[in-house]
Design a protein around this motif. Structure first.
Motif, mmCIF file in Angstrom:
data_model
loop_
_atom_site.group_PDB
_atom_site.id
_atom_site.type_symbol
_atom_site.label_atom_id
_atom_site.label_comp_id
_atom_site.label_asym_id
_atom_site.label_seq_id
_atom_site.Cartn_x
_atom_site.Cartn_y
_atom_site.Cartn_z
ATOM 1 N N ARG A 112 0.838 -1.202 0.000
ATOM 2 C CA ARG A 112 0.000 0.000 0.000
ATOM 3 C C ARG A 112 0.870 1.249 0.000
ATOM 4 N N GLU A 170 1.839 1.173 -4.870
ATOM 5 C CA GLU A 170 1.148 0.674 -6.054
ATOM 6 C C GLU A 170 0.776 1.864 -6.932
ATOM 7 N N PHE A 171 0.819 1.644 -8.243
ATOM 8 C CA PHE A 171 0.527 2.732 -9.167
ATOM 9 C C PHE A 171 -0.451 2.254 -10.225
ATOM 10 N N LYS A 172 -1.325 3.174 -10.654
ATOM 11 C CA LYS A 172 -2.318 2.817 -11.667
ATOM 12 C C LYS A 172 -1.742 2.854 -13.077
ATOM 13 N N THR A 173 -0.716 3.655 -13.285
ATOM 14 C CA THR A 173 -0.142 3.764 -14.617
ATOM 15 C C THR A 173 1.336 3.400 -14.607
ATOM 16 N N ALA A 207 4.618 4.738 -12.122
ATOM 17 C CA ALA A 207 5.532 3.794 -11.487
ATOM 18 C C ALA A 207 6.973 4.066 -11.900
ATOM 19 N N TRP A 226 4.507 -5.737 -12.646
ATOM 20 C CA TRP A 226 3.059 -5.812 -12.432
ATOM 21 C C TRP A 226 2.838 -6.835 -11.325
ATOM 22 N N THR A 253 -2.158 -8.779 -7.230
ATOM 23 C CA THR A 253 -2.492 -8.540 -5.824
ATOM 24 C C THR A 253 -3.363 -9.629 -5.205
ATOM 25 N N GLY A 301 0.753 -6.164 -16.721
ATOM 26 C CA GLY A 301 -0.356 -5.228 -16.881
ATOM 27 C C GLY A 301 -1.665 -5.854 -17.291
ATOM 28 N N ALA A 333 -1.467 -4.215 -9.920
ATOM 29 C CA ALA A 333 -1.024 -2.829 -9.991
ATOM 30 C C ALA A 333 0.445 -2.814 -10.366
ATOM 31 N N TYR A 334 0.891 -1.678 -10.879
ATOM 32 C CA TYR A 334 2.311 -1.486 -11.151
ATOM 33 C C TYR A 334 3.002 -1.175 -9.832
ATOM 34 N N SER A 335 4.221 -1.652 -9.704
ATOM 35 C CA SER A 335 4.996 -1.395 -8.499
ATOM 36 C C SER A 335 6.478 -1.534 -8.828
#
Length: 100
Positions: free
Chosen positions: A39, A42-45, A49, A60, A63, A77, A83-85
């Protein structure tokens, strides 16, 4: 008689050794993935990231599983939950690299 006793002793020793190995068996490293540790990391794009990860590769993270996918993976993806991390953050959270 001595042969029978020796055989029973050997069987008893091997059972004790097997029980000892089972008691001392280490859990696999991928049994401990904790998505809660990701938490805030994590990134949406992919762009977000990349800007945050610095020298650590972007992965990717699935989760709902215990694996992460590198950019070479066909699942990068594309899993339903993920999520991207940063790879360092994913490894620190207990995730392990996918074989696919």
């Amino acid at each position: 008689m001595k042969l029978a006793v020796a055989g029973l002793v050997a069987i008893g020793m091997s059972l004790a050794a097997a029980q000892g190995m089972a008691a001392n068996a280490k859990p696999k490293k991928h049994d401990h993935a904790d998505p809660a540790k990701l938490r805030g990391k994590e990134f949406k794009t992919l762009a977000a990231a990349k800007s945050s990860c610095g020298s650590s590769p972007v992965v990717w993270v699935n989760t709902h599983g215990v694996v992460f996918h590198t950019q070479k993976s066909r699942w990068f993806g594309h899993t339903r939950f993920g999520a991207y991390s940063c790879m360092d953050a994913a490894k620190a959270a207990g995730f392990w690299p996918s074989k696919y």
